[in-house]
Design an enzyme around this catalytic site. Structure first.
Site, PDB file in Angstrom:
ATOM      1  CE  LYS A 111      -3.557  88.769 -13.402  1.00 17.68           C
ATOM      2  NZ  LYS A 111      -2.771  90.027 -13.284  1.00 17.68           N
TER       3      LYS A 111
ATOM      4  CD  GLU B  74      -6.006  95.552  -9.528  1.00 18.24           C
ATOM      5  OE1 GLU B  74      -5.381  94.748 -10.249  1.00 18.24           O
ATOM      6  OE2 GLU B  74      -5.607  95.925  -8.403  1.00 18.24           O
TER       7      GLU B  74
HETATM    8  O1  KIV Z   1      -1.243  90.032  -8.749  1.00 18.15           O
HETATM    9  C1  KIV Z   1      -2.440  89.846  -8.485  1.00 18.15           C
HETATM   10  O2  KIV Z   1      -2.806  89.259  -7.457  1.00 18.15           O
HETATM   11  C2  KIV Z   1      -3.426  90.332  -9.426  1.00 18.15           C
HETATM   12  C3  KIV Z   1      -4.841  90.408  -8.963  1.00 18.15           C
HETATM   13  C4  KIV Z   1      -4.984  91.561  -8.058  1.00 18.15           C
HETATM   14  C5  KIV Z   1      -5.794  90.450 -10.104  1.00 18.15           C
HETATM   15  O3  KIV Z   1      -3.089  90.685 -10.520  1.00 18.15           O
END
Ligand code: KIV
Length: 275
Positions: free
Chosen positions: A113, A182
Site C-alpha cells: 500500500k 481515510e
Molecule cells: O498505517 C496504517 O495503519 C494505515 C491505516 C490507518 C489505513 O495506513
C-alpha cells in the site's frame, strides 16, 4: 483458502463487505486471521502504536520488512498488505519498484500500500507491471501530516472533494486493486465507492465504503496517545491488560504466585545430598 487481491475485487462485484485490521507481529496476526478477518494491513502506523513515534515518518524499510515477515508467518487465510514507508517510493519510480519488491521478497507480503494521488500513479503502474498488487491510500495520508498541518478530515470543500474523486479514478486506472479512503466525509466516500470498480476500504469514511480498516490497538482501546472519533472501541483490552499486570505484581509481592501448580517437582532426597 488464502485471500488474494483477486478475492478483493470479486468481493466488490458480489457486494460482500471486506474487513481489514492492522497487525504487526505473529501472535496478533494469528488471532486476527483465526477471527476470519479478510486482510491484515502491516501499517506504517506501527511507528506510532508499536514504536512510540509521534507520527509515521521515521518508519524504515527494515522496520516494515521485519514486522511484515512476522505477520506473514501468522496469516494463513488473510491477505497480507504491507505499507511502503515514507521516502521508500516518493523519491523515484525505480525506488518504488525496488522497495515494493523487497516487501514481497523479504517480508512475504502479498500486496503493498502506498499513499498519494496523481503524483504516485506512475509509481503504481510500474509496481503493478512488476506483478505486485498495489492498494492506494487517499484522503488523510498520514505521511503528509506536515503538509496538511495536522491529522485533519480531507475533502470537505468542493475543490478538495473533486480532487479526491479524481485521485480515486486515477489510482484505479493505474492498476491498483483497492484504495483506502481515510478521514473523508461519508457522502464523498460513498460517491467514490459508486464511481470506481475497485473496492474502497474506509477508515473514518463511513459505511458507504466496500470495506473497513481499523488499527487494532484503537479498536481494542490499547493505545491512549490519540483517540480518533472514528475508532469504535470493540473491547477494553488495554484496561484488562493493566489490571492483569497489577494483579501479577501484587501476587509476586505477597508470594501467592507462583503456586504449586506452576512449579516443577523432583525427588527432594537429592536436595539433601547436595553440599
Ligand atoms: O498505517 C496504517 O495503519 C494505515 C491505516 C490507518 C489505513 O495506513
Amino acid at each position: 483458502m488464502k485471500n488474494t487481491s483477486v478475492t478483493f475485487k470479486e468481493a466488490k462485484a458480489k457486494g460482500i463487505k471486506l474487513s481489514m485490521l492492522t497487525a504487526y507481529d505473529y501472535t496478533t496476526a494469528k488471532l486476527v486471521d483465526e477471527a476470519g478477518i479478510d486482510a491484515i494491513l502491516v501499517g506504517d502506523s506501527l511507528g506510532m502504536v508499536m514504536l512510540g513515534y509521534e507520527d509515521t515518518l521515521s518508519v524504515t524499510m527494515e522496520d516494515m520488512i521485519h514486522h511484515t515477515a512476522a505477520v506473514a508467518r501468522g496469516a494463513k487465510n488473510a491477505l497480507v498488505i504491507a505499507d511502503m514507508p515514507f521516502m521508500s517510493y516518493q523519491t523515484s519510480v525505480y525506488d518504488a519498484v525496488l522497495n515494493a519488491g523487497r516487501l514481497m521478497k523479504e517480508g512475504r507480503a502479498q500486496a503493498v500500500k502506498l499513499e498519494g494521488g496523481l503524483e504516485v500513479c506512475e509509481h503504481i503502474k510500474a509496481i503493478v507491471r512488476a506483478s505486485i498488487p498495489v492498494c492506494g491510500h487517499i484522503g488523510l495520508t498520514p505521511q503528509s501530516v506536515n503538509a496538511f498541518g495536522g491529522f485533519k478530515v480531507q475533502g470537505k470543500g468542493e475543490e478538495a472533494a473533486q480532487r479526491i474523486l479524481n485521485e480515486a479514478r486515477a489510482i484505479e486506472e493505474a492498476g491498483a486493486f483497492a484504495v483506502v479512503l481515510e478521514c473523508v466525509p461519508q457522502a464523498l466516500a460513498a460517491k467514490i465507492t459508486h464511481s470506481i470498480g475497485i473496492p474502497t476500504i474506509g477508515i473514518g469514511a463511513g459505511a458507504g465504503c466496500d470495506g473497513q480498516v481499523l488499527v487494532y490497538q484503537d479498536m481494542l482501546a490499547m493505545y491512549s496517545d490519540m483517540a480518533p472519533k472514528f475508532a469504535k472501541q470493540f473491547a477494553q483490552v488495554g484496561s484488562q491488560m493493566k489490571e492483569a499486570f497489577a494483579v501479577y505484581k501484587q501476587e509476586v509481592l505477597d508470594g501467592t504466585f507462583p503456586a504449586a501448580e506452576h512449579t516443577f517437582k523432583m525427588d527432594e532426597t537429592i536436595i539433601d545430598k547436595l553440599y
